[in-house]
Scaffold this active site. Structure first.
Site, PDB file in Angstrom:
ATOM      1  N   SER A 159       0.842  -1.184   0.000  1.00 51.42           N
ATOM      2  CA  SER A 159       0.000   0.000   0.000  1.00 51.42           C
ATOM      3  C   SER A 159       0.881   1.240   0.000  1.00 51.42           C
ATOM      4  O   SER A 159       2.043   1.179   0.416  1.00 51.42           O
ATOM      5  CB  SER A 159      -0.882   0.025   1.250  1.00 51.42           C
ATOM      6  N   TYR A 185       0.293   0.272  10.689  1.00 50.87           N
ATOM      7  CA  TYR A 185      -0.130  -0.106   9.336  1.00 50.87           C
ATOM      8  C   TYR A 185       1.012   0.111   8.347  1.00 50.87           C
ATOM      9  O   TYR A 185       1.298  -0.755   7.503  1.00 50.87           O
ATOM     10  CB  TYR A 185      -1.347   0.724   8.928  1.00 50.87           C
TER      11      TYR A 185
END
Length: 327
Positions: A159, A185
């Site tokens: 990501s 994350y």
């Protein structure tokens, strides 16, 4: 050797869909496993791989929910797997290996994002444990089947969240630093990208190539369920009525657009003999340079991957650490 982190001019772009990138490709006789394959871009990946003729296995923690979701994809198989449970990962892999089938495509699509602090039974932070360690253990346990395919691809969903933080080898589980959901994350997504680098290096002689993918921001998949809608509106991802904004050039994509890069990495003949790269918008991403770093961090329409997310030394170190953590 690892492929240069430079675009190929694939002929596709940010608005390309999964159906467009797989058009004309026949996967008859190929076997695929797609984690997270019962929702969002994982389900779309399952759909187009099956339509192209592949046998597809969908590992799922909630088997009944998964079966209901993939009911519209005739022939897709569902088996139990919990990425946070090492015994479950081993059982799934052993069952697949016992089937005697080669594994041509492994798409590690499952993931969680910006969750509150949760630790698994081993004490590992859940985003790192789910997004990276669970997939690391699954991939390494399935390695014999990948090698048997005589030409396999591993696709790992990373990501642009790599911007939020790299891998802190001194405190992977937030035992000595304050926990921040997006920092964790970012660490897990950087780990995903580094994993593809080292998996590709280790797998080349056996015909195994690996790719990391930034799919874009697809907020109607459930991944963003822990995010405040006010944050999403401020980012321009939701309109004033709470509906998703579609603007693929700003990475705001539909599910079919979001699945496109992963499907391309898994199936495109253009990538034969290549690997170990981070991809987005259905092409290999360029490296972020000092000249365009500010624009990249500002979220402007600047593609690219941070050098630290594809650093081979960090990738090798992460692999060794992950081996110890997953026994």
């Amino acid at each position: 050797m690892t492929t240069a982190q430079q675009p190929l001019n694939s002929g596709f772009g940010a608005a390309s869909t999964s159906e467009e990138v797989i058009k004309g490709i026949d996967l008859t006789g190929k076997v695929a496993i797609v984690t997270g394959g019962y929702s969002g871009i994982g389900l779309e990946t399952v759909r187009v791989l099956r339509a192209a003729g592949a046998e597809v296995v969908v590992p799922a923690r909630d088997v009944e929910r998964a079966r209901a979701a993939v009911a519209a994809v005739p022939g897709a198989e569902v088996e139990h797997l919990d990425l946070l449970d090492p015994a479950s990962v081993d059982t799934f892999a052993a069952t697949f290996l016992a089937s005697g089938r080669p594994l041509h495509l492994l798409v590690n699509s499952a993931g969680i994002m910006a969750t509150p602090l949760v630790r698994d039974a081993r004490g590992y932070e859940s985003q790192f444990a789910t997004n990276h360690l669970g997939h690391f253990q699954l991939t390494t346990r399935l390695w014999p089947a990948l090698a048997e395919a005589d030409g396999a691809r591993i696709v790992v969903l990373s990501s642009r969240g790599i911007r939020f933080g790299g891998v802190d080898f001194d405190d992977l589980n937030f035992e000595h630093r304050a926990y921040e959901p997006f920092l964790a994350y970012g660490q897990s997504k950087t780990a995903n990208a580094l994993f593809a680098v080292e998996a590709d290096r280790r797998g080349q002689e056996q015909g195994i190539r690996a790719f990391a993918v930034h799919p874009g921001l697809i907020i109607d998949t459930g991944l963003a369920k822990h995010l405040d809608t006010a944050v999403l509106r401020a980012a321009g991802a939701l309109d004033d009525e709470g509906r998703p904004v579609r603007d693929p050039e700003r990475q705001l994509k539909t599910v079919r657009q979001g699945a496109a890069t992963g499907v391309w990495c898994a199936t495109s003949p253009r990538l034969d003999g290549l690997g170990g790269v981070y991809c987005e918008n259905v092409d290999i991403s360029p490296l972020v340079t000092p000249e365009n770093e500010a624009a990249w961090y500002a979220g402007e329409n600047t593609p690219g991957v941070l050098p630290r997310a594809v650093d081979p030394e960090a990738a090798a170190r992460l692999w060794e650490v992950s081996e110890r953590l997953t026994a």
